[in-house]
Design an enzyme around this catalytic site. Structure first.
Site, short mmCIF file in Angstrom:
data_model
loop_
_atom_site.label_atom_id
_atom_site.label_comp_id
_atom_site.label_asym_id
_atom_site.label_seq_id
_atom_site.Cartn_x
_atom_site.Cartn_y
_atom_site.Cartn_z
N HIS A 172 0.55 -0.97 -0.05
CA HIS A 172 0.08 0.10 -0.01
C HIS A 172 0.77 1.93 0.14
CE1 HIS A 172 -0.79 -2.09 3.98
NE2 HIS A 172 0.28 -2.04 3.98
N TYR A 201 14.43 9.73 -10.30
CA TYR A 201 14.87 10.88 -10.63
C TYR A 201 15.27 11.76 -9.98
CZ TYR A 201 13.97 14.54 -14.16
OH TYR A 201 13.92 15.09 -15.44
#
EC number: 2.7.7.23
Length: 463
Positions: free
Chosen positions: A352, A376
């Site tokens: 989750h 990133y």
């Protein structure tokens, strides 16, 4: 259509209108397949190249009627063709290969010069009427709606715009077509009268379902055709052993495939090359595009694009699988989890509130809630590797590139920036410091201060 998109490029059930027609025509295995293009031909020609790389195009510079269009198509093939020429319309997406085969077979078996595909429709407004000889029932003419008399407009048998011709006779007859009609155009339907007057046989083949020949001219008709085609696809799936709980709220593309005992729950959309394996369950309220669902897998309230869900895997509810996601046997991607370019091994769970991007996770590992794979750096994407049988704590940040070794643990609230050796526990968080009395000094009189004061009293002590 009131659209910047050319009519024949509007889509239903995963294909453009002309794409559906091309697919039906290909079932005849024709020597040549030519599409006559005119309006917005640059867009249409580019679309055709993507849809069917073997298709040929002929340009109709000015729209001078259906007969003129067919002449342009024949010129692309050298002006004349031996054998049977089948002419279809580019805006009839419900036309099937079976019906075209029936038309071609009727044409061949009856020895006709031309055979027209007809249909009995509830409302013939706007269609060319089939006029038959009262005695023999032979087709004597096709009269366009604008040129029909009141008596002819009462006829319910219509021209579908689909024909099978003797190629040589067609070429000759097209040269005799005149333009003395209300539109000043060359009507292909005039060829029937020309051939009949020359003593040739003109026949008809009646479509089994009049809806197959329906042309699309506006978005209402587009939606109606989508509903019909979708129902056709779902019926075929159910007859092949797929359970579709609510066909009215289930939408599929023509390229979707199923195995026996797959189940599709209400509110589900299946697009592209999506495939549901044997015994899999998808939905409710899921949208899958180009996604492979393995046997026995469960996908609940999920959006998926370009993913592979392994056998007996579990996805959702409220998961987002992005391209490059590969879920192993009996793996789990749970509630509010997003994955991208992620390989998740057999038995591994991401239960989750997590993002797993550009990562490889081994077998039987567990990723704690609210974990983020920080892939990133503002310029480049970097990869994270988590080994097998790992246990990572809740609220972890894995700052790629980083590797978590087999059997390693990470503590809750950690920001992992360095590799974790196999079997190690990584703790990467600041040491906790409690500043006693801070609320009383900084927030005097607040509800928090009063609660803290009450909690600090000795039992039985009055305020």
């Amino acid at each position: 259509m009131k659209s910047a998109t050319p009519k024949v490029m509007h889509e239903i059930c995963g294909r453009s209108l002309v794409g559906h027609v091309l697919a039906a025509a290909r079932e005849l295995k024709p020597e040549n397949l030519v599409v006559v293009v005119g309006h917005a031909r640059e867009k249409v020609t580019a679309h055709l190249a993507e849809t069917d790389s073997q298709v040929r195009t002929a340009v109709q510079e000015k729209q001078k009627g259906t007969g003129h269009a067919v002449r342009m198509g024949l010129e692309e093939l050298g002006g004349s063709v031996d054998g049977t020429v089948v002419v279809v319309c580019g805006d009839t997406p419900l036309l099937t290969g079976d019906t075209l085969r029936k038309l071609a077979a009727t044409h061949q078996d009856d020895g006709n010069a031309v055979t027209v595909l007809t249909a009995e429709v509830p409302d013939a407004t706007g269609y060319g009427r089939i006029v038959r000889d009262p005695a023999s029932g032979a087709v004597t003419a096709i009269v366009e709606h604008k040129d029909a008399t009141d008596e002819q407009r009462a006829i319910r048998e219509i021209n579908s715009g689909v024909f099978a011709f003797d190629g040589r006779l067609l070429t000759d007859a097209l040269g005799k077509v005149r333009t003395d009609n209300s539109q000043g155009e060359e009507y292909l339907t005039d060829v029937l009268g020309i051939l009949r007057e020359a003593g040739h046989r003109v026949g008809a083949c009646v479509a089994g379902d009049h809806r197959e020949i329906a042309g699309i001219n506006n978005r209402v008709q587009l939606a109606e055709a989508r509903r019909i085609l979708n129902d056709r696809l779902l019926t075929a799936a159910m007859l092949a052993g797929v359970t579709v709980v609510d066909p009215a709220t289930t939408w599929v593309d023509v390229t979707v495939t199923f195995e026996q005992d797959a189940t599709v729950l209400p509110g589900t959309q299946l697009h592209g090359s999506t495939h549901l394996g044997e015994g899999s369950v998808v939905g409710p309220n899921s949208r899958l595009t180009d996604t492979k669902v393995g046997a026995g897998a469960r996908v609940d309230n999920t959006v998926s694009n370009g993913a592979v869900v392994g056998p007996e895997a579990s996805v959702g509810p409220y998961a987002y699988l992005r391209p490059g996601t590969r879920l192993g046997l009996k793996s789990k991607v749970g509630t509010y989890v997003e994955t991208k370019n992620a390989r998740i091994g057999e038995g591994t769970k991401v239960p989750h509130l997590s993002y797993v991007g550009d990562a490889t996770i081994g077998e039987y590992s567990n990723i704690g809630a609210a974990s983020v794979f920080v892939n990133y750096d503002g310029k480049d994407k970097h990869h994270t590797t988590v080994g097998s049988h790992c246990r990572t704590g809740s609220d972890n940040m894995f700052v790629a590139p980083v590797t978590i070794g087999d059997g390693a643990y990470t503590a809750a609230g950690s920001v992992i920036t360095r590799d974790v050796p196999p079997g190690s526990l990584a703790v990467a968080r600041g040491q906790q410091r409690n500043i006693e009395g801070w609320v009383a000094r900084k927030r005097p009189g607040s509800a928090a201060a009063k609660a803290a004061e009450a909690a600090s009293r000795e039992p039985g002590e009055e305020a």
